[in-house]
Design a protein around this motif. Structure first.
Motif, mmCIF file in Angstrom:
data_model
loop_
_atom_site.group_PDB
_atom_site.id
_atom_site.type_symbol
_atom_site.label_atom_id
_atom_site.label_comp_id
_atom_site.label_asym_id
_atom_site.label_seq_id
_atom_site.Cartn_x
_atom_site.Cartn_y
_atom_site.Cartn_z
ATOM 1 N N GLY A 142 6.782 0.684 -7.914
ATOM 2 C CA GLY A 142 5.663 1.281 -8.511
ATOM 3 C C GLY A 142 4.954 2.105 -8.607
ATOM 4 N N SER A 146 4.450 6.032 -11.198
ATOM 5 C CA SER A 146 3.609 6.491 -11.543
ATOM 6 C C SER A 146 3.659 8.178 -11.703
ATOM 7 C CB SER A 146 2.183 6.330 -10.014
ATOM 8 O OG SER A 146 1.906 4.817 -10.099
ATOM 9 N N HIS A 267 -0.675 1.772 -7.245
ATOM 10 C CA HIS A 267 0.258 0.580 -7.400
ATOM 11 C C HIS A 267 -0.335 -0.677 -6.428
ATOM 12 C CE1 HIS A 267 2.727 1.248 -3.071
ATOM 13 N NE2 HIS A 267 2.827 -0.130 -3.852
ATOM 14 N N VAL A 288 0.975 -1.243 -11.923
ATOM 15 C CA VAL A 288 -0.281 0.120 -11.784
ATOM 16 C C VAL A 288 -0.844 0.489 -12.585
ATOM 17 C CG1 VAL A 288 0.650 2.422 -12.238
ATOM 18 C CG2 VAL A 288 2.358 0.944 -10.606
#
Lengths: 490, 446
Positions: A142, A146, A267, A288
């Motif tokens: 995650g 991002s 996340h 996320v």
């Protein structure tokens, strides 16, 4: 314990397969150049032998179901049993992931798609974001998702200079590692005397080469950074984006929404905050959430609700970063998350974070007189203490951890965060009772006293575990990573 | 129903002990801002019984009784009941990463046994504790090859699953590397074209074994030629097939990865799955992910620990081999339990049943007017059919008859609009295959 490969006997079987109801095609009918020379030396045991072996192995582990497991930063809360049962429903487990990609296929998966869609919506609401992707298969995955979206965002704006990711010195190692995998160089930001981000250091690090910041909120010291809004504002002013590492979301879930603080992405580890089992180290999931401006860059596919109320998959996102997971994320894990979300509901999460924070502060206040608190302030869901006072007697955080194991508790996280020497990072979670916290604290206090009166006894621990301390240095120098193959196959 | 033990009385006592009059004061002292939302979009909480009823209802909205000929890397294999019982042991599933070795010998020994089993299946020297899935494992293998060779060019066969290739493309988007994809032809990987694409900067050549069309190709000579050019040979292999086909180790591959789902994991709509990774002793220290090794305690007892940790993110941070933290531990345990229960002979039998039934299916299906197999090379349990009509339309009509007939390749290969990838596992019966053939004929010609 004996390895499974050294049990059983040649020719022994665990499972019977159905008879072949068509003309049999044996491996020996494959061309010789494509054929395996000898069968793989897999175990040859009965079903009972297999079950007994693994059952006995499972008893050589500590787990949440048997022990208090205050492993800081990991949120070892109770895993509700109903979630396991519902996740095993054949209606879910039998679904081939390619089904919805067939023509008329979406109609076959309305239950699974509904779970994904509603989970996404509820997580977006809790985190305070416009949308959430459920694809990332773990927390670190995650993080990577991002910062890859950050990269895509800057690229789409034609802003190619932004090659630097800011990372506070208290961050998990996964943050810089994820930034590097997304092609960024890392610039470390110091913490100040309160354990918050040092604003002067931040100002000095900001420039038009900064793509963003990765900020753990609450941070790894267990503190809610008093300047978090200011930090985000400064990064935004410099043209960067702000990502919230939600590893510690359990501290604030149902109270503070990181999206409302100004973060652009976040996340969350569902195996922490949302009670899915840790499985001895995975599988988890790391959804996320993103703010409006990152929507075009979300991974594919996205689950949508169509005008007629049915659910479907949408692949038409030309600016998407692409496929983080092969399909729609770790569905089986997300299904448990859904069950938990629905069970806890609107009012449940507020109680979760309140009790998580209360439990951690209770432990902190009971133990502070016996251990060092580098930053003397109220914590959120976990407290970081230091075994520095014990080092006078030659006892270290590692020794305290081993003494706890002997006493029937899992150890806290030790030696992290790196900015606290001899760190003991304790996260009780909300699912533990006051009596359990008291027993744990009593034990910690006893260990602290014994460290002074009989340090050698602490350094000999553990004595009650299946094995003593292992020689890790020798293990890494001449690694033995698999059992030797039986002579027959050499 | 948030599973909280503290009573109001407990809370009052604890608040008093920490010097707070009430919870709101605690939030203030912890510097946590006031709520900015009333979370009104969330439904009110529900009891266990209500949730069970609701979620069971949702499960019922999924199609059941669909006969599955879909595969493409993810297969409908039989899983013995004992596998899920083993995974359901609380000592396994409610534990975390084995940081405290003495409290985690169960998990650690199981990973050591998993590493052993997957090495024996692939014919390789060492393995890690697992990665997320086959696609991310393939990306990690590519990174590992670039680290090891200090080269930046990668050759990948078009006959590698497009699902894997999409993942590799996504993860490598911001990295300094160039990827050349060599188009597949018919059912093959085009070995000569793969070799022709290798240059002095090529870190690795990536192939799939059997390839995405189910074809079993002999890689031995090609691998030797790849290595002669200073590149590494990487393959993604279907573990069930490895029970009977020449091992990647025997073929000479340097890194072997793959999707471990066929080893006992349910299809579960896309995950959780299992990425496995094996390599040679020589490349051991370049591998990403958790690795378990044998160790001794002071009294000489054998135990297991996380080892070679200097490669990992918690120590090396930005310079780590990967950002991966945990593995897919319970899935690796699942694969180990499956391989243990099936055992040495059982896994061979599964593979043989797959091959037998796939050959029967091919016979029945290719007997239909206008239907023929693409190519003639040996295959494992998957093959490509050329249909006289658009394969997506045909498979759509078969779905309505309760048959997931296979995957229409046109979605990923525009020149293969009429091609259908059919997979057959040991679970399919003669009757189901006959019914599939009858239905296909009806869809095509009625």
């Amino acid at each position: 314990m004996e390895l499974i490969f050294n049990q059983g006997a040649a020719g022994r079987r665990g499972v019977r397969l159905p008879k072949c109801d068509v003309r049999p095609f044996g491996a020996n009918e494959l061309p010789a150049s494509l054929r395996r020379a000898t069968a793989a030396a897999l175990p040859e045991v009965s079903e009972l032998e297999a079950v007994r072996h693994f059952t006995l192995l499972s008893r050589r582990n500590m787990g949440v179901d048997t022990q208090f497991y205050p492993l800081g930063s990991c949120t070892m809360k109770y895993n509700p049993k109903i979630n396991e049962r519902l996740a095993a429903l054949p209606g879910f487990t039998d679904q081939h992931p390619l089904l919805p990609q067939l023509r008329h296929g979406e109609a076959l998966c309305q239950g699974s798609l509904a779970v994904l869609y509603e989970t996404e919506r509820m997580l977006s609401e809790l985190m305070g974001f416009a949308a959430t992707t459920l694809q990332p298969m773990a927390g670190a995955n995650g993080e990577l998702t991002s910062v890859m979206m950050f990269a895509a965002y800057h690229k789409a704006r034609g802003d190619q200079r932004r090659t630097v990711m800011l990372i506070p010195d208290a961050a998990h190692g996964t943050n810089p590692a994820s930034a590097a995998m997304a092609g960024f160089d890392c610039r470390e930001i110091a913490s100040n005397a309160d354990g918050d981000v040092d604003l002067d250091a931040l100002q000095a690090a900001l420039g038009d080469d900064v793509a963003g910041i990765m900020l753990t909120c609450p941070n790894t010291l267990g503190f809610f950074d008093k300047n978090v809004k200011k930090v985000i504002e400064l990064v935004h002013q410099a043209g960067g984006l702000a990502y919230c590492d939600g590893a510690n979301f359990n501290a604030i879930v149902g109270r503070v929404r990181p999206g409302d603080l100004g973060f652009d992405a976040m996340h969350v580890n569902v195996h922490k905050t949302f009670s899915t089992p840790h499985g001895g180290g995975g599988p988890g999931a790391g959804p996320v959430g993103v703010a409006e401006r990152l929507l075009p860059f979300l991974p594919k596919a996205r689950v949508v609700k169509r005008a007629d109320g049915s659910y479907g998959l949408d692949y038409d996102y030309p600016q998407s970063i692409g496929y983080i997971a092969p399909f729609y994320g770790n569905f089986g894990v997300l299904l448990r998350t859904y069950c938990y979300l629905v069970m806890c509901g609107r009012e449940g999460f507020k109680r979760i974070s309140e009790n998580a924070v209360l439990n951690a502060n209770y432990v902190r206040s009971r133990l502070a007189p016996y251990f060092e608190q580098k930053f003397a302030r109220y914590c959120t869901h976990e407290c970081v203490l230091s075994a520095r006072p014990q080092t006078r007697f030659g006892v270290h955080a590692l020794d305290i951890a081993k003494a706890l194991l002997d006493a029937g508790f899992h150890a806290p996280t030790i030696y992290f965060p790196l900015i606290v020497p001899e760190a003991l990072m304790i996260e009780p979670t909300e699912t533990e009772s006051k009596e359990m916290l008291d027993r744990f604290c009593d034990t910690m206090i006893e260990i602290a006293k014994k460290a002074e009166s009989d340090p050698e006894a602490i350094k000999r621990c553990p004595l009650n575990m299946p094995i003593g301390r292992l020689d890790e240095v020798a293990a890494a120098r001449q690694p033995v990573l698999i059992a030797p193959n039986p002579a027959a196959d050499n | 129903m948030p599973f909280i033990a503290n009573t109001d009385a407990d809370r009052q006592e604890m608040l008093a002990a920490i010097g707070c009059a009430n919870v709101e004061q605690l939030w203030e002292k912890a510097a946590v801002p006031a709520p900015t939302s009333d979370f009104s979009m969330l439904p009110p909480g529900r009891s266990e019984y209500e949730v069970a009823k609701h979620v069971t209802h949702l499960a019922g909205k999924n199609a059941s009784e669909l006969v599955c000929f879909l595969g493409m890397g993810y297969y409908d294999h039989f899983v013995p009941a004992a596998v899920s019982e083993i995974l359901g042991r609380p000592g396994f599933y409610t534990a975390y990463t084995p940081y405290q070795a003495e409290a985690s010998q169960g998990t650690l020994q199981a990973i050591f046994e998993w590493q052993t089993a997957i090495c024996r299946l692939t014919g390789m020297d060492v393995a890690n504790a697992s990665l997320y899935d086959g696609g991310t494992a393939l990306f990690e293998a590519m990174m590992m090859a670039m680290r090891s060779t200090r080269r930046r060019h990668v050759v990948i066969a078009g006959a590698v699953s497009p699902i894997f290739r999409e993942i590799v493309a996504c993860y490598s988007a911001n990295l300094d590397c160039r990827i050349t994809t060599v188009p597949s032809v018919d059912e093959g990987s085009k070995q000569d074209a793969l070799l022709a694409a290798v240059n002095d900067d090529t870190a690795c050549v990536i192939v799939q074994y059997p390839n995405v069309f189910g074809t079993i190709e002999d890689w031995t000579a090609c691998v030797a030629a790849i290595k002669a050019r200073g590149a590494l040979a990487v393959c993604a292999a279907y573990p069930t097939a490895l029970a009977v086909i020449k091992t990647p180790g025997e073929c000479g591959f340097d890194i072997v990865v793959g999707e471990g789902q066929p080893l006992g994991m349910p299809l579960s709509f896309g995950g959780p799955y299992l990425g496995y990774m094996c390599t040679t002793s020589k490349l051991m220290r370049r591998m990403p992910g958790r690795i378990v090794g044998q160790a001794k305690d002071a009294s000489g007892r054998t135990g297991y620990v996380l080892t070679l940790q200097a490669r990992e993110q918690h120590i090396r941070r930005a310079q780590a081999m990967s950002n991966i933290c945990s593995n897919e531990n319970l899935c690796a345990l699942c694969a180990l339990a499956y391989m243990t229960l099936l055992g040495k002979q059982g896994l061979v039998e599964v593979a043989e049943l797959c091959m037998s039934k796939a050959r029967y299916a091919l016979e029945q299906l290719s007997a239909i007017r206008g239907v023929r197999r693409v190519g003639t090379q040996p295959f494992f349990n998957e093959f490509v059919l050329e249909l006289p009509q658009d394969a997506a339309a045909v498979s759509g009509r078969l779905v309505e008859k309760g048959i997931a007939a296979g995957f229409p390749l046109g979605r990923y290969y525009p020149q293969r609009q009429n091609q259908l990838l059919v997979s057959v596992t040991e679970k399919r019966t003669r009757e189901e295959i006959n019914d599939f053939a009858k239905s296909l004929e009806a869809v095509l010609w009625n």
